[in-house]
Design an enzyme around this catalytic site. Sequence first.
Site, short mmCIF file in Angstrom:
data_model
loop_
_atom_site.label_atom_id
_atom_site.label_comp_id
_atom_site.label_asym_id
_atom_site.label_seq_id
_atom_site.Cartn_x
_atom_site.Cartn_y
_atom_site.Cartn_z
N ASP A 62 35.35 127.25 -18.40
CA ASP A 62 36.20 128.49 -17.76
C ASP A 62 37.70 128.02 -17.31
O ASP A 62 38.17 127.23 -17.71
CB ASP A 62 35.36 129.05 -16.67
N ASP A 63 37.93 128.64 -16.49
CA ASP A 63 39.29 128.60 -15.69
C ASP A 63 39.57 127.09 -15.36
O ASP A 63 38.53 126.46 -15.25
CB ASP A 63 39.38 129.31 -14.54
N LYS A 138 36.88 133.58 -23.90
CA LYS A 138 36.59 134.54 -22.69
C LYS A 138 38.08 134.64 -22.28
O LYS A 138 38.57 133.81 -22.08
CB LYS A 138 35.68 133.70 -21.63
N ASP A 140 40.39 136.68 -19.89
CA ASP A 140 40.40 137.45 -18.51
C ASP A 140 41.66 138.57 -18.11
O ASP A 140 42.20 138.62 -19.11
CB ASP A 140 40.30 136.20 -17.34
N ARG A 196 32.84 142.67 -20.29
CA ARG A 196 32.26 142.64 -18.86
C ARG A 196 32.60 144.01 -18.43
O ARG A 196 33.54 144.63 -18.71
CB ARG A 196 33.25 141.83 -18.21
N ASP A 200 32.70 140.30 -10.61
CA ASP A 200 32.00 138.89 -10.79
C ASP A 200 30.55 139.16 -9.90
O ASP A 200 30.57 139.58 -8.76
CB ASP A 200 32.94 137.80 -10.04
#
Length: 466
Positions: A62-63, A138, A140, A196, A200
Amino acid sequence: MVVQASTPGNMSYNGLAQTPPMGWNNWNAFGCYVNNRLLETTSNLLVKYGLRDAGYQYVVVDDCWSSHRDDDSQTLVADSVRFPQGMKSIADYIHHNSMKFGIYSSAGLYTCAGYPGSLGYESIDAHTFAEWGVDFLKYDNCYNNGQSGNPSISHRRYNIMSQALRSTNRPIVYSLCNWGEDNAWSWAPTISNSWRMSGDISDNYDRADARCPCAPDNLRCPLTGFHCSMAHILTKASYLTAKAQPGAWLDLDMLEVGNGGMTQNEYKTHFSMWAAMKSPLMIGTDLENLHADDLAIYLNPAVIAVNQDPLGESINLVWRNRVIDGQTVHVSLWSGRLFNGDQIVAVVNQDRVERHVTISLADIFSDEPRKARTMNWAVHDLWGPSRLNASSLHEIMSSDSLNGSRFPESYYNATAKSYSEGVIEKDRRLIGDKIFEFGPAGQRSVSIPAHGIGFYRLRSIETFLV
Ligand code: GLA
């Protein structure tokens, strides 16, 4: 008789993710504490614990993996402390384990944690990812420079990366993460593989948190936020199930099973409902410190078979919150079709005490009343006594060997035989334990523990033609 999947909405824009992607992502458990050792160790544990062969293929960083853009080429550069050998090397490692590698970026100037974003650099970044061997992105929504607020602007911004990924000619699953803003359901399915639909997730059952400010029935939420409870996301997702499609799945966010904030019954509800809504199943916990109880949840083959069912239809809410003896009972009934004519049924108890509820074939088949009136059904419990349990997993968890441990009989290896083939062969590990039968128009009371779930596969016994 096997009913062939008929999926008019089968429209995966790039042909990928015909069943919901399954894998692991570091964010829920580790946030920015990510490095090559974590990804390598996790990849090895996914193999050792049988998770890879149960279908969890993608290892997703992820990030926080990057540091800056190269001055000359403008390409993203990996953080030299976290990933000293760079991202291609970690992709190679994961591929060597016969798994796939996922990476993260944002359709903004920066990622949510403040690292360089891909807005304006889509083509360069897509090609960099393809060169590194990335199989999943992914993508964002932070720091989008005001390029949101209506569906057309958001669609345009996310479509640039969608096209850029396609132009690399490498199969890269596109996991769109704009938290459901700007009616994502109306445009994301034609340009991505999953989208999504909420702020979150956090590791709690139903705690309200001001940082997840909108009510779950507010589908035009202007600030989706974070710290959304599992129950909040489940309720919000209940309005969107008709928009989930094969190849363009509704993403309820990564799994929290194993992170300690919920009970086992709550985690079973979380895992079962994410599976039944055909959400991607991304393990979001620390595998080095995993409890066998939680591994048994992640590995439940009967539940995964529902998620990977070739029909690709989400379960739907039939009713919620009934008044019984003058008291409102916070229970909901959900029902959905499976590819072979079986029906998946969930009874979710959101109260803090056990509830006895009557479920009826008329409710379960409210969309297809003939099936309720004319058919007999056997009800199989997907969390029944013969399921994979924690004690049978201790041996593989404590073994020193990464490969070659003997798995218990109740473990299902989906690389040896797919879930749908196993279902056709009536494999008990996939169809669960029969607990009772419903005659035509039948009804029955079931007991569901506090914050628990009854999760059933109904199989027709015979048909009475009337
Ligand atoms: C957003 C996403 C999360 C995670 C973080 C990383 O909040 O929705 O899933 O990727 O950013 O900063």
